[in-house]
Design a protein around this motif. Structure first.
Motif, PDB file in Angstrom:
ATOM      1  N   GLN A  59      34.137  45.802  41.375  1.00  0.00           N
ATOM      2  CA  GLN A  59      34.333  47.446  41.132  1.00  0.00           C
ATOM      3  C   GLN A  59      33.225  48.287  42.276  1.00  0.00           C
ATOM      4  OE1 GLN A  59      34.324  48.659  36.965  1.00  0.00           O
ATOM      5  NE2 GLN A  59      35.963  48.709  36.849  1.00  0.00           N
ATOM      6  N   THR A  60      33.006  47.810  42.857  1.00  0.00           N
ATOM      7  CA  THR A  60      32.139  47.782  44.116  1.00  0.00           C
ATOM      8  C   THR A  60      33.128  49.721  44.786  1.00  0.00           C
ATOM      9  OG1 THR A  60      30.667  45.972  44.562  1.00  0.00           O
ATOM     10  CG2 THR A  60      30.701  47.832  45.851  1.00  0.00           C
ATOM     11  N   PRO A  61      32.536  50.687  44.336  1.00  0.00           N
ATOM     12  CA  PRO A  61      32.878  51.866  45.072  1.00  0.00           C
ATOM     13  C   PRO A  61      32.924  51.591  46.168  1.00  0.00           C
ATOM     14  CG  PRO A  61      30.827  52.571  44.191  1.00  0.00           C
ATOM     15  CD  PRO A  61      31.156  51.214  43.587  1.00  0.00           C
ATOM     16  N   GLY A  62      34.464  51.460  47.550  1.00  0.00           N
ATOM     17  CA  GLY A  62      34.574  51.288  48.287  1.00  0.00           C
ATOM     18  C   GLY A  62      34.924  50.362  48.663  1.00  0.00           C
ATOM     19  N   LYS A  63      35.486  49.300  47.604  1.00  0.00           N
ATOM     20  CA  LYS A  63      36.153  47.618  47.675  1.00  0.00           C
ATOM     21  C   LYS A  63      36.943  47.990  48.088  1.00  0.00           C
ATOM     22  CE  LYS A  63      34.427  44.297  46.301  1.00  0.00           C
ATOM     23  NZ  LYS A  63      33.925  43.951  47.037  1.00  0.00           N
ATOM     24  N   ALA A  64      37.505  47.407  48.917  1.00  0.00           N
ATOM     25  CA  ALA A  64      39.181  47.261  50.153  1.00  0.00           C
ATOM     26  C   ALA A  64      40.405  46.908  48.370  1.00  0.00           C
ATOM     27  CB  ALA A  64      39.481  46.450  50.294  1.00  0.00           C
ATOM     28  N   PRO A  65      41.135  47.910  48.319  1.00  0.00           N
ATOM     29  CA  PRO A  65      42.319  47.642  47.339  1.00  0.00           C
ATOM     30  C   PRO A  65      42.555  46.350  46.557  1.00  0.00           C
ATOM     31  CG  PRO A  65      42.454  49.866  47.893  1.00  0.00           C
ATOM     32  CD  PRO A  65      41.484  48.973  48.943  1.00  0.00           C
ATOM     33  N   ASP A  66      43.137  45.813  48.035  1.00  0.00           N
ATOM     34  CA  ASP A  66      43.958  44.357  48.197  1.00  0.00           C
ATOM     35  C   ASP A  66      42.158  43.183  47.289  1.00  0.00           C
ATOM     36  OD1 ASP A  66      41.724  44.021  49.717  1.00  0.00           O
ATOM     37  OD2 ASP A  66      43.323  43.226  51.212  1.00  0.00           O
ATOM     38  N   ARG A  67      41.198  43.895  47.249  1.00  0.00           N
ATOM     39  CA  ARG A  67      40.722  42.834  46.265  1.00  0.00           C
ATOM     40  C   ARG A  67      40.200  43.316  44.946  1.00  0.00           C
ATOM     41  NH1 ARG A  67      35.104  41.728  50.396  1.00  0.00           N
ATOM     42  NH2 ARG A  67      35.495  39.587  48.243  1.00  0.00           N
ATOM     43  N   ALA A  68      40.794  44.438  44.527  1.00  0.00           N
ATOM     44  CA  ALA A  68      40.925  44.772  43.233  1.00  0.00           C
ATOM     45  C   ALA A  68      40.994  43.329  42.243  1.00  0.00           C
ATOM     46  CB  ALA A  68      41.277  46.062  42.950  1.00  0.00           C
ATOM     47  N   PHE A  69      40.532  44.093  41.040  1.00  0.00           N
ATOM     48  CA  PHE A  69      40.897  43.153  40.378  1.00  0.00           C
ATOM     49  C   PHE A  69      41.907  44.051  39.312  1.00  0.00           C
ATOM     50  CE2 PHE A  69      36.814  43.869  38.504  1.00  0.00           C
ATOM     51  CZ  PHE A  69      37.113  44.660  37.486  1.00  0.00           C
ATOM     52  N   THR A  70      42.892  42.768  38.317  1.00  0.00           N
ATOM     53  CA  THR A  70      43.753  43.373  37.187  1.00  0.00           C
ATOM     54  C   THR A  70      43.538  43.053  35.773  1.00  0.00           C
ATOM     55  OG1 THR A  70      45.492  42.404  37.483  1.00  0.00           O
ATOM     56  CG2 THR A  70      45.763  43.943  38.918  1.00  0.00           C
ATOM     57  N   ASN A  71      43.146  41.817  36.221  1.00  0.00           N
ATOM     58  CA  ASN A  71      42.464  40.791  34.859  1.00  0.00           C
ATOM     59  C   ASN A  71      41.251  40.629  34.608  1.00  0.00           C
ATOM     60  OD1 ASN A  71      46.233  41.464  34.579  1.00  0.00           O
ATOM     61  ND2 ASN A  71      45.976  41.569  32.868  1.00  0.00           N
ATOM     62  N   ILE A  72      40.547  40.305  33.871  1.00  0.00           N
ATOM     63  CA  ILE A  72      39.665  39.015  33.691  1.00  0.00           C
ATOM     64  C   ILE A  72      39.993  38.585  32.740  1.00  0.00           C
ATOM     65  CG2 ILE A  72      37.221  39.616  33.086  1.00  0.00           C
ATOM     66  CD1 ILE A  72      37.074  42.104  33.435  1.00  0.00           C
ATOM     67  N   VAL A  73      38.927  37.446  32.660  1.00  0.00           N
ATOM     68  CA  VAL A  73      39.388  36.094  31.986  1.00  0.00           C
ATOM     69  C   VAL A  73      37.682  35.560  31.529  1.00  0.00           C
ATOM     70  CG1 VAL A  73      41.620  35.073  32.010  1.00  0.00           C
ATOM     71  CG2 VAL A  73      40.090  34.297  33.966  1.00  0.00           C
ATOM     72  N   PHE A  74      37.398  35.139  30.378  1.00  0.00           N
ATOM     73  CA  PHE A  74      36.004  34.411  30.236  1.00  0.00           C
ATOM     74  C   PHE A  74      36.169  32.774  30.245  1.00  0.00           C
ATOM     75  CE2 PHE A  74      34.526  38.904  29.133  1.00  0.00           C
ATOM     76  CZ  PHE A  74      33.665  39.013  28.630  1.00  0.00           C
ATOM     77  N   MET A  75      36.320  32.320  31.430  1.00  0.00           N
ATOM     78  CA  MET A  75      36.861  31.267  31.667  1.00  0.00           C
ATOM     79  C   MET A  75      36.382  30.639  32.539  1.00  0.00           C
ATOM     80  SD  MET A  75      41.273  31.503  31.258  1.00  0.00           S
ATOM     81  CE  MET A  75      42.009  31.497  29.904  1.00  0.00           C
ATOM     82  N   GLY A  76      34.810  30.842  33.298  1.00  0.00           N
ATOM     83  CA  GLY A  76      34.142  30.154  34.605  1.00  0.00           C
ATOM     84  C   GLY A  76      32.930  29.217  33.475  1.00  0.00           C
ATOM     85  N   MET A  77      32.208  29.031  34.621  1.00  0.00           N
ATOM     86  CA  MET A  77      30.845  28.528  33.563  1.00  0.00           C
ATOM     87  C   MET A  77      30.852  28.719  32.531  1.00  0.00           C
ATOM     88  SD  MET A  77      28.786  27.897  37.112  1.00  0.00           S
ATOM     89  CE  MET A  77      27.614  27.546  36.460  1.00  0.00           C
ATOM     90  N   GLY A  78      30.278  28.119  31.861  1.00  0.00           N
ATOM     91  CA  GLY A  78      30.224  28.182  29.738  1.00  0.00           C
ATOM     92  C   GLY A  78      30.284  28.085  28.897  1.00  0.00           C
ATOM     93  N   GLU A  79      30.635  28.164  27.695  1.00  0.00           N
ATOM     94  CA  GLU A  79      31.329  28.580  26.537  1.00  0.00           C
ATOM     95  C   GLU A  79      30.569  29.754  25.789  1.00  0.00           C
ATOM     96  OE1 GLU A  79      33.292  28.539  23.729  1.00  0.00           O
ATOM     97  OE2 GLU A  79      33.788  27.405  23.718  1.00  0.00           O
TER      98      GLU A  79
END
Length: 354
Positions: free
Chosen positions: A143-163
């Protein structure tokens, strides 16, 4: 006394901290604007706070930052970022592009204690849980200010490393920051938390009333098979897990997602499909079928495409919403079950930026 990371605090905690310093509570919202809207890393940059307060914050608090150690991009557009933590540990975060959405897959722990035998993260065991600021920091980076719009995210999943529910407090507090209007202001409808089935934690998670989406990593239709591939099933067998799902306080018009990693000749038979239909009867649900992403040292194999298709068709014919989730980022080990804890000296990794 150890320094307080301001991004570990909820708004009310920040207000209480300021009040103890003789400052008005409204300054907590001013600080949150700097922390989450402007993303500053130095209290001196909070220019609408009195100078004496900024000096006290400098002496007693800090604003933690993740360091980008490596960034990789798959041929299919998936991006994987390796973040360095302050203690030298590392976690991976994945950004997955699709036609209508860009999903950010965040980690909640360094390693994992659950021990699922089809998951690379589990091979290193659990090192430690992440603090709320370290979970939120992964989201803030994208979400860094100025980050290119095509690299923005729409959804978040807590499915990475760990439980996520093994790091219960860290996960809950991070979600509160991510969804709060004083924090990142992301709708809980765009957030999904995945769990392997820690039933008592799942019940407690429901009581938190976070209104996020829930995903259950089911992966088998008998206790014998599930225990073989997911040892957590010994403590929380399928019937107890599904009963907790039936009792989970789902928001209106929401469904629980059941994730089903398909392993050739292990859980991909017609009998498994029939049992899955029976098991999920009466639960508002949808099923994501995930053909296994093969990993080093695993005895399991990816199912044949025609097996996956037949399995899905049976579920659809019997009234279940079933989707085959395409593996993304396999060429950079960013697909489901391929994230890992890298126990390498930080000197071997070149920081890109902070």
């Amino acid at each position: 006394m150890s320094s307080i990371d301001l991004r570990d605090l909820q708004l009310q905690d920040m207000a209480a901290l300021l009040e103890s310093e003789g400052e008005p509570r409204f300054r907590a919202r001013q600080m949150c604007q700097w922390l989450y809207k402007h993303q500053v890393f130095d209290p001196e940059q909070m220019t609408n706070l009195p100078e004496p307060l900024r000096q006290r914050l400098q002496a007693t608090c800090h604003i933690g930052a993740l360091t980008v150690l490596r960034h990789q991009q798959s041929d299919d557009g998936t991006e994987k970022t390796l973040f360095g933590l302050a203690d030298g540990n590392q976690v991976e975060t994945v950004l997955i592009p699709a036609e209508e959405r860009r999903t950010l897959c965040v980690s909640t722990q360094v390693g994992c204690a659950i021990g699922c035998r089809f998951c690379l993260t589990a091979q290193g065991g659990l090192v430690r849980s992440l603090r709320p600021s370290e979970i939120v920091g992964q989201v803030l980076y994208f979400q860094t200010p100025g980050k290119a719009p095509d690299r923005a995210f729409t959804n978040i999943v807590f499915m990475g490393m760990g439980e996520p529910l093994d790091n219960f407090n860290g996960t809950v507090q991070a979600i509160r920051i991510i969804t709060a209007e004083w924090g990142l202001g992301i709708s809980p409808r765009r957030i999904t938390v995945s769990t392997s089935g820690l039933v008592r934690r799942l019940e407690a998670f429901g009581r938190e009333d976070l209104k996020v989406n829930l995903a259950i990593s089911l992966n088998a239709t008998t206790d014998a098979v599930r225990t073989e591939i997911m040892p957590i099933n010994k403590a929380f067998p399928i019937d107890k897990l599904l009963q907790a799902c039936r009792e989970f306080p789902l928001p209106a018009r929401r469904r629980i997602t059941f994730e089903y990693v398909m392993l050739r000749d292990v859980n991909d038979t017609p009998e498994d499909a029939a049992r899955l239909v029976r098991l999920l009867r009466g639960i508002r649900s949808k099923i994501n079928l995930l053909p296994f992403n093969e990993i080093p040292g695993s005895p399991y194999r990816r199912p044949l495409d025609e097996t996956v298709t037949r399995f899905q068709e049976y579920l659809l014919q019997h009234g279940l919403a079933a989707f085959v989730r395409q593996s993304r980022g396999r060429d950079i080990s960013a697909a489901c079950g391929q994230l890992r804890y890298e126990s390498r000296p930080e000197s071997e990794l070149t920081p890109l930026l902070t």
